[in-house]
Scaffold this motif. Structure first.
Motif, PDB file in Angstrom:
ATOM      1  N   ILE A  13       0.864  -1.181   0.000  1.00  0.00           N
ATOM      2  CA  ILE A  13       0.000   0.000   0.000  1.00  0.00           C
ATOM      3  C   ILE A  13       0.900   1.231   0.000  1.00  0.00           C
ATOM      4  CG2 ILE A  13      -1.688   1.309   1.344  1.00  0.00           C
ATOM      5  CD1 ILE A  13      -2.807  -1.426   2.219  1.00  0.00           C
ATOM      6  N   PHE A  14       0.648   2.138  -0.922  1.00  0.00           N
ATOM      7  CA  PHE A  14       1.437   3.358  -1.053  1.00  0.00           C
ATOM      8  C   PHE A  14       0.636   4.556  -0.554  1.00  0.00           C
ATOM      9  CE2 PHE A  14       2.847   0.723  -4.812  1.00  0.00           C
ATOM     10  CZ  PHE A  14       4.033   0.311  -4.229  1.00  0.00           C
ATOM     11  N   PRO A  15       1.325   5.610  -0.099  1.00  0.00           N
ATOM     12  CA  PRO A  15       0.608   6.807   0.384  1.00  0.00           C
ATOM     13  C   PRO A  15      -0.390   7.361  -0.629  1.00  0.00           C
ATOM     14  CG  PRO A  15       2.910   6.951   1.010  1.00  0.00           C
ATOM     15  CD  PRO A  15       2.782   5.742   0.098  1.00  0.00           C
ATOM     16  N   GLU A  16      -0.061   7.308  -1.904  1.00  0.00           N
ATOM     17  CA  GLU A  16      -0.963   7.864  -2.929  1.00  0.00           C
ATOM     18  C   GLU A  16      -2.192   6.991  -3.186  1.00  0.00           C
ATOM     19  OE1 GLU A  16       2.902   6.572  -5.018  1.00  0.00           O
ATOM     20  OE2 GLU A  16       2.237   7.151  -3.040  1.00  0.00           O
ATOM     21  N   ASP A  17      -2.303   5.831  -2.541  1.00  0.00           N
ATOM     22  CA  ASP A  17      -3.473   4.967  -2.677  1.00  0.00           C
ATOM     23  C   ASP A  17      -4.680   5.464  -1.892  1.00  0.00           C
ATOM     24  OD1 ASP A  17      -2.350   2.992  -4.349  1.00  0.00           O
ATOM     25  OD2 ASP A  17      -1.519   1.910  -2.628  1.00  0.00           O
ATOM     26  N   TRP A  18      -4.508   6.490  -1.078  1.00  0.00           N
ATOM     27  CA  TRP A  18      -5.565   6.870  -0.144  1.00  0.00           C
ATOM     28  C   TRP A  18      -6.892   7.173  -0.840  1.00  0.00           C
ATOM     29  CZ3 TRP A  18      -8.380  11.292   0.163  1.00  0.00           C
ATOM     30  CH2 TRP A  18      -7.897  12.428  -0.502  1.00  0.00           C
ATOM     31  N   ARG A  19      -6.859   7.798  -2.012  1.00  0.00           N
ATOM     32  CA  ARG A  19      -8.121   8.138  -2.691  1.00  0.00           C
ATOM     33  C   ARG A  19      -8.890   6.887  -3.116  1.00  0.00           C
ATOM     34  NH1 ARG A  19      -4.620  12.004  -4.328  1.00  0.00           N
ATOM     35  NH2 ARG A  19      -5.209  14.156  -3.981  1.00  0.00           N
ATOM     36  N   GLU A  20      -8.194   5.942  -3.750  1.00  0.00           N
ATOM     37  CA  GLU A  20      -8.856   4.715  -4.176  1.00  0.00           C
ATOM     38  C   GLU A  20      -9.305   3.881  -2.979  1.00  0.00           C
ATOM     39  OE1 GLU A  20      -7.719   2.547  -8.040  1.00  0.00           O
ATOM     40  OE2 GLU A  20      -5.829   3.326  -7.227  1.00  0.00           O
ATOM     41  N   LEU A  21      -8.463   3.828  -1.955  1.00  0.00           N
ATOM     42  CA  LEU A  21      -8.827   3.102  -0.753  1.00  0.00           C
ATOM     43  C   LEU A  21     -10.082   3.723  -0.136  1.00  0.00           C
ATOM     44  CD1 LEU A  21      -6.808   1.339   1.757  1.00  0.00           C
ATOM     45  CD2 LEU A  21      -8.185   3.182   2.680  1.00  0.00           C
ATOM     46  N   PHE A  22     -10.096   5.034  -0.025  1.00  0.00           N
ATOM     47  CA  PHE A  22     -11.246   5.740   0.537  1.00  0.00           C
ATOM     48  C   PHE A  22     -12.502   5.467  -0.280  1.00  0.00           C
ATOM     49  CE2 PHE A  22     -13.823   9.695   0.778  1.00  0.00           C
ATOM     50  CZ  PHE A  22     -14.245   9.553   2.087  1.00  0.00           C
ATOM     51  N   PRO A  40     -18.285   7.148  10.769  1.00  0.00           N
ATOM     52  CA  PRO A  40     -17.984   7.259   9.341  1.00  0.00           C
ATOM     53  C   PRO A  40     -16.482   7.241   9.085  1.00  0.00           C
ATOM     54  CG  PRO A  40     -18.690   9.387  10.202  1.00  0.00           C
ATOM     55  CD  PRO A  40     -18.842   8.398  11.325  1.00  0.00           C
ATOM     56  N   TYR A  41     -16.104   6.670   7.958  1.00  0.00           N
ATOM     57  CA  TYR A  41     -14.707   6.602   7.538  1.00  0.00           C
ATOM     58  C   TYR A  41     -14.419   7.848   6.712  1.00  0.00           C
ATOM     59  CZ  TYR A  41     -10.329   4.376   6.119  1.00  0.00           C
ATOM     60  OH  TYR A  41      -9.007   4.064   5.941  1.00  0.00           O
ATOM     61  N   THR A  42     -13.351   8.540   7.041  1.00  0.00           N
ATOM     62  CA  THR A  42     -13.060   9.822   6.404  1.00  0.00           C
ATOM     63  C   THR A  42     -11.828   9.736   5.504  1.00  0.00           C
ATOM     64  OG1 THR A  42     -11.584  10.601   8.154  1.00  0.00           O
ATOM     65  CG2 THR A  42     -13.965  11.005   8.470  1.00  0.00           C
ATOM     66  N   ALA A  43     -11.653  10.764   4.695  1.00  0.00           N
ATOM     67  CA  ALA A  43     -10.451  10.858   3.856  1.00  0.00           C
ATOM     68  C   ALA A  43      -9.201  10.892   4.725  1.00  0.00           C
ATOM     69  CB  ALA A  43     -10.527  12.094   2.957  1.00  0.00           C
ATOM     70  N   ASP A  44      -9.270  11.553   5.887  1.00  0.00           N
ATOM     71  CA  ASP A  44      -8.119  11.570   6.799  1.00  0.00           C
ATOM     72  C   ASP A  44      -7.808  10.176   7.327  1.00  0.00           C
ATOM     73  OD1 ASP A  44      -7.573  14.271   6.508  1.00  0.00           O
ATOM     74  OD2 ASP A  44      -8.735  14.864   8.277  1.00  0.00           O
ATOM     75  N   ASP A  45      -8.833   9.375   7.600  1.00  0.00           N
ATOM     76  CA  ASP A  45      -8.601   7.982   8.022  1.00  0.00           C
ATOM     77  C   ASP A  45      -7.846   7.226   6.930  1.00  0.00           C
ATOM     78  OD1 ASP A  45     -10.012   8.179  10.496  1.00  0.00           O
ATOM     79  OD2 ASP A  45     -11.916   7.813   9.468  1.00  0.00           O
ATOM     80  N   ALA A  46      -8.258   7.413   5.680  1.00  0.00           N
ATOM     81  CA  ALA A  46      -7.604   6.735   4.557  1.00  0.00           C
ATOM     82  C   ALA A  46      -6.153   7.190   4.418  1.00  0.00           C
ATOM     83  CB  ALA A  46      -8.374   6.982   3.267  1.00  0.00           C
ATOM     84  N   ARG A  47      -5.912   8.483   4.544  1.00  0.00           N
ATOM     85  CA  ARG A  47      -4.530   8.992   4.455  1.00  0.00           C
ATOM     86  C   ARG A  47      -3.669   8.391   5.563  1.00  0.00           C
ATOM     87  NH1 ARG A  47      -7.267  13.864   3.898  1.00  0.00           N
ATOM     88  NH2 ARG A  47      -7.340  14.602   1.767  1.00  0.00           N
ATOM     89  N   ARG A  48      -4.190   8.393   6.791  1.00  0.00           N
ATOM     90  CA  ARG A  48      -3.428   7.832   7.918  1.00  0.00           C
ATOM     91  C   ARG A  48      -3.109   6.360   7.669  1.00  0.00           C
ATOM     92  NH1 ARG A  48      -6.290  11.301  11.020  1.00  0.00           N
ATOM     93  NH2 ARG A  48      -8.040   9.892  11.298  1.00  0.00           N
ATOM     94  N   PHE A  49      -4.109   5.600   7.235  1.00  0.00           N
ATOM     95  CA  PHE A  49      -3.906   4.174   6.989  1.00  0.00           C
ATOM     96  C   PHE A  49      -2.822   3.952   5.941  1.00  0.00           C
ATOM     97  CE2 PHE A  49      -4.786   0.235   4.693  1.00  0.00           C
ATOM     98  CZ  PHE A  49      -4.774  -0.675   5.738  1.00  0.00           C
ATOM     99  N   CYS A  50      -2.869   4.693   4.857  1.00  0.00           N
ATOM    100  CA  CYS A  50      -1.904   4.506   3.765  1.00  0.00           C
ATOM    101  C   CYS A  50      -0.502   4.984   4.130  1.00  0.00           C
ATOM    102  CB  CYS A  50      -2.395   5.215   2.504  1.00  0.00           C
ATOM    103  SG  CYS A  50      -3.839   4.420   1.757  1.00  0.00           S
TER     104      CYS A  50
END
Length: 173
Positions: A13-22, A40-50
């Protein structure tokens, strides 16, 4: 590490995957079936995860579907150390638009084959009782129910404890 299966590419998983993951996971029907993902799952949650660092012993992959127009991220899958030390916990999700096409099962098979090749000894997994499709995938790959019905906290359901079935698989066979 990269894993290729018949239809899928599993990759880091790469940092730039956050949009697709979200886009794939920010659906209540997905999140409510996962123990540690908040709703709710947020864009910030996705960024942190990635962007979060991974443990040396943890295998975590983006599940991608290679095709003529690229390789979209359709889910994630991982094996992480758990108790006892010799066991690894399996977890995965597939985006709603790609469910019921066998991708989750294919990804599980690929990760288990890799775990065996790496000499891992045991995998464990579970699913909430209202997600029988996940149990079907686990049983297909040889996971056996351990007879436990566990009340498991679910972040996607406000931290409420939800009944979950637990499974084990010996990887040494």
């Amino acid at each position: 590490m990269f894993i290729r299966s018949e239809r899928l590419m599993l990759r880091p998983i790469f940092p730039e995957d956050w949009r697709e993951l979200f886009a794939g996971i920010a659906d209540e029907s997905v999140v409510r079936m996962l123990a540690r993902v908040p709703w709710p799952y947020t864009a910030d949650d996705a960024r942190r995860f990635c962007n979060q660092p991974r443990g040396v012993d943890e295998m975590l992959f983006a599940i991608t579907l290679p095709g003529e127009d690229g390789a979209p991220l359709i889910g994630t899958i991982g094996l992480a150390p758990s108790e006892p030390e010799t066991a690894y916990e399996l977890g995965y999700w597939i985006a709603p638009s790609r469910q019921r096409e066998g991708y989750g099962s294919e990804a599980v098979g690929a990760v288990l084959a890799t775990a065996r090749a790496l000499g891992l000894r045991e995998a464990r997994a579970g699913h909430f009782v209202d997600n029988p499709a996940s149990g079907k995938v686990l049983r297909r790959w040889g996971f056996l129910p351990d007879g436990q019905l566990e009340q498991t906290a679910c972040a996607g359901r406000g931290g409420r404890r939800v009944p979950a079935l637990r499974y084990r698989l010996s990887l040494a066979d």
